[in-house]
Design a protein around this motif. Structure first.
Motif, PDB file in Angstrom:
ATOM      1  N   VAL C 119       0.844  -1.195   0.000  1.00  0.00           N
ATOM      2  CA  VAL C 119       0.000   0.000   0.000  1.00  0.00           C
ATOM      3  C   VAL C 119       0.879   1.243   0.000  1.00  0.00           C
ATOM      4  N   ARG C 120       0.304   2.323  -0.544  1.00  0.00           N
ATOM      5  CA  ARG C 120       1.060   3.565  -0.590  1.00  0.00           C
ATOM      6  C   ARG C 120       0.956   4.344   0.712  1.00  0.00           C
ATOM      7  N   GLY C 121      -0.193   4.174   1.410  1.00  0.00           N
ATOM      8  CA  GLY C 121      -0.407   4.940   2.623  1.00  0.00           C
ATOM      9  C   GLY C 121       0.492   4.480   3.751  1.00  0.00           C
ATOM     10  N   SER C 122       0.354   5.179   4.888  1.00  0.00           N
ATOM     11  CA  SER C 122       1.138   4.802   6.067  1.00  0.00           C
ATOM     12  C   SER C 122       0.530   3.570   6.706  1.00  0.00           C
ATOM     13  N   VAL C 123       1.374   2.698   7.201  1.00  0.00           N
ATOM     14  CA  VAL C 123       0.899   1.514   7.919  1.00  0.00           C
ATOM     15  C   VAL C 123       1.276   1.666   9.384  1.00  0.00           C
ATOM     16  N   VAL C 124       0.281   1.503  10.237  1.00  0.00           N
ATOM     17  CA  VAL C 124       0.530   1.524  11.675  1.00  0.00           C
ATOM     18  C   VAL C 124       0.235   0.130  12.205  1.00  0.00           C
ATOM     19  N   ASN C 125       1.229  -0.446  12.847  1.00  0.00           N
ATOM     20  CA  ASN C 125       1.087  -1.795  13.381  1.00  0.00           C
ATOM     21  C   ASN C 125       0.339  -1.730  14.711  1.00  0.00           C
ATOM     22  N   ALA C 126      -0.841  -2.314  14.726  1.00  0.00           N
ATOM     23  CA  ALA C 126      -1.621  -2.352  15.963  1.00  0.00           C
ATOM     24  C   ALA C 126      -1.550  -3.740  16.584  1.00  0.00           C
ATOM     25  N   GLY C 127      -0.441  -4.425  16.329  1.00  0.00           N
ATOM     26  CA  GLY C 127      -0.263  -5.764  16.891  1.00  0.00           C
ATOM     27  C   GLY C 127      -0.183  -6.788  15.785  1.00  0.00           C
ATOM     28  N   ASP C 128       0.999  -7.388  15.596  1.00  0.00           N
ATOM     29  CA  ASP C 128       1.142  -8.434  14.580  1.00  0.00           C
ATOM     30  C   ASP C 128       1.667  -9.709  15.234  1.00  0.00           C
ATOM     31  N   GLY C 129       0.792 -10.657  15.384  1.00  0.00           N
ATOM     32  CA  GLY C 129       1.170 -11.963  15.915  1.00  0.00           C
ATOM     33  C   GLY C 129       1.885 -11.840  17.246  1.00  0.00           C
ATOM     34  N   THR C 130       3.027 -12.486  17.319  1.00  0.00           N
ATOM     35  CA  THR C 130       3.824 -12.410  18.534  1.00  0.00           C
ATOM     36  C   THR C 130       5.025 -11.502  18.310  1.00  0.00           C
ATOM     37  N   HIS C 131       4.841 -10.524  17.437  1.00  0.00           N
ATOM     38  CA  HIS C 131       5.962  -9.645  17.103  1.00  0.00           C
ATOM     39  C   HIS C 131       5.917  -8.346  17.904  1.00  0.00           C
ATOM     40  N   GLU C 132       5.106  -7.383  17.464  1.00  0.00           N
ATOM     41  CA  GLU C 132       5.168  -6.082  18.115  1.00  0.00           C
ATOM     42  C   GLU C 132       3.821  -5.376  18.186  1.00  0.00           C
ATOM     43  N   HIS C 133       3.786  -4.373  19.039  1.00  0.00           N
ATOM     44  CA  HIS C 133       2.611  -3.533  19.221  1.00  0.00           C
ATOM     45  C   HIS C 133       3.139  -2.158  19.640  1.00  0.00           C
ATOM     46  N   PRO C 134       3.739  -1.437  18.691  1.00  0.00           N
ATOM     47  CA  PRO C 134       4.507  -0.248  19.085  1.00  0.00           C
ATOM     48  C   PRO C 134       3.693   0.864  19.738  1.00  0.00           C
ATOM     49  N   THR C 135       2.424   1.055  19.346  1.00  0.00           N
ATOM     50  CA  THR C 135       1.687   2.150  19.988  1.00  0.00           C
ATOM     51  C   THR C 135       1.377   1.828  21.446  1.00  0.00           C
ATOM     52  N   GLN C 136       1.270   0.535  21.759  1.00  0.00           N
ATOM     53  CA  GLN C 136       1.093   0.165  23.173  1.00  0.00           C
ATOM     54  C   GLN C 136       2.343   0.557  23.969  1.00  0.00           C
ATOM     55  N   ALA C 137       3.506   0.307  23.392  1.00  0.00           N
ATOM     56  CA  ALA C 137       4.740   0.683  24.088  1.00  0.00           C
ATOM     57  C   ALA C 137       4.821   2.196  24.250  1.00  0.00           C
ATOM     58  N   LEU C 138       4.385   2.926  23.224  1.00  0.00           N
ATOM     59  CA  LEU C 138       4.424   4.392  23.316  1.00  0.00           C
ATOM     60  C   LEU C 138       3.495   4.893  24.413  1.00  0.00           C
ATOM     61  N   LEU C 139       2.312   4.293  24.494  1.00  0.00           N
ATOM     62  CA  LEU C 139       1.391   4.780  25.527  1.00  0.00           C
ATOM     63  C   LEU C 139       1.886   4.355  26.912  1.00  0.00           C
ATOM     64  N   ASP C 140       2.564   3.231  26.988  1.00  0.00           N
ATOM     65  CA  ASP C 140       3.136   2.827  28.266  1.00  0.00           C
ATOM     66  C   ASP C 140       4.252   3.790  28.681  1.00  0.00           C
ATOM     67  N   ALA C 141       5.116   4.130  27.733  1.00  0.00           N
ATOM     68  CA  ALA C 141       6.192   5.078  28.043  1.00  0.00           C
ATOM     69  C   ALA C 141       5.611   6.426  28.456  1.00  0.00           C
ATOM     70  N   PHE C 142       4.574   6.836  27.749  1.00  0.00           N
ATOM     71  CA  PHE C 142       3.914   8.108  28.068  1.00  0.00           C
ATOM     72  C   PHE C 142       3.351   8.068  29.483  1.00  0.00           C
ATOM     73  N   THR C 143       2.726   6.947  29.817  1.00  0.00           N
ATOM     74  CA  THR C 143       2.108   6.814  31.139  1.00  0.00           C
ATOM     75  C   THR C 143       3.165   6.804  32.237  1.00  0.00           C
ATOM     76  N   ILE C 144       4.264   6.093  31.993  1.00  0.00           N
ATOM     77  CA  ILE C 144       5.349   6.066  32.990  1.00  0.00           C
ATOM     78  C   ILE C 144       5.855   7.479  33.235  1.00  0.00           C
ATOM     79  N   ARG C 145       6.121   8.190  32.142  1.00  0.00           N
ATOM     80  CA  ARG C 145       6.671   9.532  32.268  1.00  0.00           C
ATOM     81  C   ARG C 145       5.712  10.458  33.002  1.00  0.00           C
ATOM     82  N   GLN C 146       4.452  10.374  32.618  1.00  0.00           N
ATOM     83  CA  GLN C 146       3.438  11.241  33.211  1.00  0.00           C
ATOM     84  C   GLN C 146       3.303  10.973  34.709  1.00  0.00           C
TER      85      GLN C 146
END
Lengths: 210, 446, 332
Positions: C119-146
């Protein structure tokens, strides 16, 4: 992640209404002819403070919202002058317009400035928007939209340090520090001590690409 | 037709010599004898002459998956790769577990005429791993099956494996085992290691291969039978086979070209063209496999040519099919991995890609030294051809799933002769129909 | 990496801080009378969910809608995907519909990676198998910092280069240097853990994984974190403890003997929580198995950030969508 990397330096310069390139703090002063000296800037802001007091009958119900980056310290200075003259405290804040711009898709995504509204909000207030340069008017239009999402002011006014002409929208400023006739391709740099380490307004011939 | 005179070929990498071919056999070799009258002359200056390559492990997909490959397209690809005989694996649809199916495959091979097709019979009915297929019937059929394998699946049941090893002794057969412990590899996608952990792909541990190989070696020793280990992929497997051979047990083994050159790092982009079973392993495994092939612990190179239609690979990794094509690149890969690295000379290549696989497959008509009287099965190869980028679209195989796509590989197969008749000349396959009845002599295949 | 967010490894420290700081600014939008910005007007975001995950889908949907994007939800159930349409054909369909961004959740590791090729558009991974879920990590980092910034909470006497206490109440501008994060549970099948290890270490945190050895990936030693098997030993040193969901079906695959034993060795109950320093927080990406990896009184305690994590999920995803879609297409 290029798309996640905004323009470096000052996020709103370059995209801002000044038509000026980014000037990171502490970096060498851009070339150009000085059109306003520090004293002239001081006097212009003093005059704007007086005019605001006159036009708003003593500053009753007035709040100042600076447009990041350089509008914010300018707004604080004007509020400080008003406090000195009349002993009233004018609430002061900032209003980031990035998310309301009409040219977002022309450049990479940029980092956001801060929006900080005084605790009493904007409802029923006379909001004076403060910016460094008035050029096309598009930043002010975005600011009016952003303000609209924050509440319903009684009225909105506009104060700018420099009006350099070339409006692309039916807007005018209520308070102008200096009217500066420019050619379209010329670039106006406003430097303020709080951001740039010195006060100055410079006019440079500009590059063809901008 | 008065045969061929191949001028100045380096037989198995030796000094330049002429090769006279007449009547399907090599009439004479040596330096500078004059051309026999009417013989066609082929200038082989700078080319290496190898006995026609023999592949012990080819998936021709017919019957059943003719969208991926047919016997005709697969054998044309084989000829272009320098092969004169291939062993067609049993995991077709229907499975080659009866005399009828193996004879069908054998006949299709004869009709295509590009190389001799030796069907491999399934060990168990339907590759089901529970009941022995009619191994004797397949051995006695016109196809004369000698190699039996459930390849694609492991004969995991120890008792069944023992019985199969024992049973084929009656007709000098060999069991070619796909060594994979099924429980240890449930859902396995990629070599279990740093890369699989990082990519979140279920791991395929080396131990799952090595444990089965060790067991099978012990079983083969116990019953005195011949075991052949398919596509050895780990350095540990090489160690086990080296130990078994040191005991004098009848164990042979093969390695694929891709396991000699590629590693699991290629899975980084999740492109399933790199998905294969057994999986690509680590650099240390590649080194172990090369050393094993060089010292003869691993007997031969076998392609495990596994064609798949585009849609089987243009998908997410876990859903994609295992397997890579390999016939048309095998010799070039071996040159890159073994010859150009100084691990093997051309005589060694002749041994590992023709002599020994022919012996394991009980093929007397192939894998013979290029001397007078031998069947004229040979391959002319130009090792000095400038490295060329592999272009899957140019392949004769019906499928495009080569992991070497876009990679520069050295060398070029110039010509292939099957019993004196060229199947490939100047790097181009000749029309199979034109060969009909010339290269073709079914019984001579053995 | 160019215009996609597929792995937390795609993010440099500056990228990650930009996302967190943008999210900090956007957090204010939720408090405004009009919780919507016009920024992505006319842009189309497709939520392509091959796996059920109502909470993640809703979070992305809310984020996209608050930025005025058009949202199309495409779930595999009952669609052509369920009838065997390939990921590639689905991608071509989305392409034809003019998707500017595709948020994909898929059961296969690498699905987002593959989609990005088609696809030409942006792809955001919202969880792929047992690989990654980067926005979850970002929200976790945000929550820790906050949370840590709000509490002024990095203990004294520790060498913290960029002290969160100096960063102001929302932690803006600060990374997580020196913050000790203990992640407990099924790391092997856990995309959340994988993304968190990568992102939190990029931000300077010291991450420790605690799990039964069966639930740690092979070669975890090469990850930018340390590994322990004894939860009680790690808790007193932790500023953050993150409990991962443990699926009961893992028990049948012999990853651990019984739920009772797992709970005893790796569950967080009130007694264990008492081992944590006073400022430490307890996180869980959800959905929680109360009584399994986390006791109910822990989940509901003031240390728990579970509710913050949900709220922060929307703002962090707004930040990601804005930064991916808000500007011109990346040149490279």
């Amino acid at each position: 992640m290029c798309a996640l990397r905004p323009q470096t330096g000052h996020h709103d310069t370059g995209s801002h209404d000044t038509g000026s390139p980014p000037v990171p703090p502490g970096k060498p002063v851009p070339p150009g002819k000085e059109v306003l000296s520090p004293d002239e800037i001081r006097r212009a802001l003093t005059r704007i403070a007086h005019e605001i007091l006159e036009r708003t009958h003593g500053g009753e119900g007035v709040i100042l919202l600076g447009i990041p980056t350089r509008g914010v310290p300018l707004a604080r200075r004007v509020a400080g002058r008003i406090g000195e003259f009349e002993g009233v405290t004018i609430p002061c804040g900032s209003l980031d317009v990035t998310m309301h711009r009409d040219d977002l898709r022309l450049r990479p995504a940029r980092a956001l400035g801060r929006t900080e509204v005084p605790p009493d909000g904007v409802d029923g207030k006379t909001v004076v928007l403060v910016d460094d340069v008035l050029f096309s008017g598009r930043t002010v239009r975005a600011a009016l939209d952003a303000l609209n999402d924050l509440g319903r002011p009684r009225s909105v006014q506009l104060a700018v340090l420099v009006d350099r002409g070339h409006r692309e929208l039916p807007l005018r400023a209520d308070y102008v520090g200096k009217n500066l006739p420019t050619a379209q391709r010329e670039v106006v740099h406003v430097l303020v001590t709080e951001v740039d380490g010195q006060d100055s307004v410079l006019l440079s011939p500009g590059g063809g690409s901008r | 037709m008065s045969g061929w005179l191949i001028r100045g070929a380096r037989i198995a990498g030796g000094p330049p010599a002429d090769i006279h071919i007449a009547g399907g056999a090599i009439a004479q070799t040596g330096a500078g004898p004059g051309a026999a009258a009417g013989a066609q002359v082929l200038d082989a200056d700078g080319l290496v002459a190898l006995p026609g390559l023999v592949d012990l492990h080819t998936h021709l997909r017919e019957p059943g998956r003719e969208d991926a490959e047919t016997v005709e397209t697969g054998t044309r690809a084989a000829a272009l790769g320098g092969f004169t005989a291939v062993h067609a694996m049993a995991n077709t649809e229907p499975v080659a577990d009866t005399a009828g199916v193996v004879e069908q495959v054998w006949r299709l091979g004869n009709q295509a005429g590009y190389c001799d097709v030796r069907p491999v019979g399934a060990v168990t009915v339907g590759l089901g791993g529970t009941q022995l297929a009619e191994l004797g019937a397949m051995a006695d059929s016109a196809a004369g099956v000698r190699v039996f394998s459930d390849d694609g699946k492991c004969v995991a049941d120890s008792l069944l494996m023992r019985r199969a090893l024992e049973y084929v002794k009656a007709f000098d057969g060999v069991i070619a085992q796909h060594a994979q412990d099924p429980r240890l590899t449930e859902g396995a996608q990629l070599n279990e290691g740093e890369v699989s952990g990082r990519l979140g792909l279920a791991g395929w541990p080396a131990a799952a291969e090595e444990a089965v190989i060790a067991r099978d070696c012990l079983l083969a020793a116990h019953v005195g039978s011949a075991l052949h280990v398919c596509h050895v992929s780990t350095a540990g497997s090489v160690e086990i086979i080296r130990w078994a051979k040191s005991k004098g047990w009848r164990v042979t083994a093969e390695v694929t070209p891709h396991h000699l050159l590629l590693t699991d790092e290629l899975a980084e982009g999740y492109d399933p063209v790199y998905k294969v079973n057994p999986p690509l392993r680590t650099q240390a495994d590649v080194a172990g496999l090369r050393a094993g092939l060089a010292d003869g612990t691993i007997d031969c190179v076998a392609t495990d040519h596994a064609p798949h239609p585009v849609e089987a690979k243009e998908t997410e990794w876990a859903a994609a099919a295992h397997g890579m094509t390999g016939l048309e690149t095998a010799l070039r890969v071996v040159q890159a991995a073994m010859v150009d690295t100084g691990l093997l000379d051309w005589a060694g290549v002749a041994d590992r890609m023709s002599v020994r696989p022919a012996r394991i497959g009980r093929l007397t008509g192939h894998g013979n030294p290029l001397v007078a009287g031998a069947p004229a099965n040979l391959t002319l190869y130009d090792p000095g051809a400038p490295p060329e980028i592999v272009d899957p679209a140019a392949h004769a195989s019906k499928s495009r799933n080569t992991p070497f796509a876009g990679m520069p590989l050295p060398g070029r197969v110039v010509a292939t002769f099957l019993r004196g008749v060229p199947t490939v000349l100047d790097g181009k396959a000749l029309d199979g129909k034109a060969l009909d009845g010339k290269a073709l002599d079914g019984k001579a295949a053995r | 990496m160019k215009r996609h967010l597929i792995s937390a490894a795609d993010l440099t420290r500056d990228d990650a801080l930009l996302i967190l700081d943008t999210a900090a600014e956007l957090a204010g939008v939720a408090a405004r009378p009009i919780k919507k910005l016009p920024t992505l007007r006319g842009r189309t975001v497709v939520n392509l969910f091959f796996e059920d995950s109502t909470r993640t889908r809703i979070s992305f949907e809310a984020a996209a809608k608050r930025l005025s994007a058009d949202v199309i939800n495409f779930s595999a159930k009952g669609s052509s995907v369920a009838k065997g349409e390939s990921l590639k054909d689905t991608a071509l369909t989305l392409e034809a519909m003019g998707a500017d961004a595709v948020v994909i959740r898929h059961s296969a590791s690498g699905a987002a990676h593959r989609l990005a090729e088609w696809v030409r558009g942006s792809v955001v991974n919202a969880g792929d198998g047992t690989h990654e879920h980067p926005t979850q990590a970002l929200l976790d980092a945000f929550t820790i910092r906050q949370r840590l910034a709000r509490q002024g909470a990095v203990p004294d006497g520790r060498d913290v280069p960029h002290d969160l206490r100096d960063a102001g109440p929302d932690g803006r501008g600060a990374a997580l240097d020196g913050v000790r994060v203990t992640i407990v549970g099924d790391v092997l099948h856990g995309r959340v853990a994988r993304s968190n290890v990568l992102l939190l270490s990029t931000l300077g945190a010291e991450v420790t994984l605690v799990a039964p050895p069966t639930l740690l990936p092979f070669a975890v030693g090469s990850w930018p974190c340390s590994v322990g098997y004894d939860l009680d030993a790690e808790l007193p040193k932790s500023d953050v403890v993150m409990m991962l969901r443990v699926q009961q079906e893992r028990m049948t695959a012999a990853y651990f003997p019984t739920i009772r034993e797992y709970r005893r060795r790796y569950g967080l109950d009130a007694g264990r929580m008492a081992l944590l320093p006073g400022h430490a927080i307890v996180m869980h990406p959800g959905p929680m198995n109360r009584g399994m990896e986390i006791a109910a009184d822990v989940a509901d305690s003031p240390r728990s950030t579970v509710v913050d994590q949900v709220a922060n999920g929307v703002t962090v995803r707004m930040a990601v969508l804005y930064l991916l879609l808000g500007g011109a297409e990346a040149a490279s």
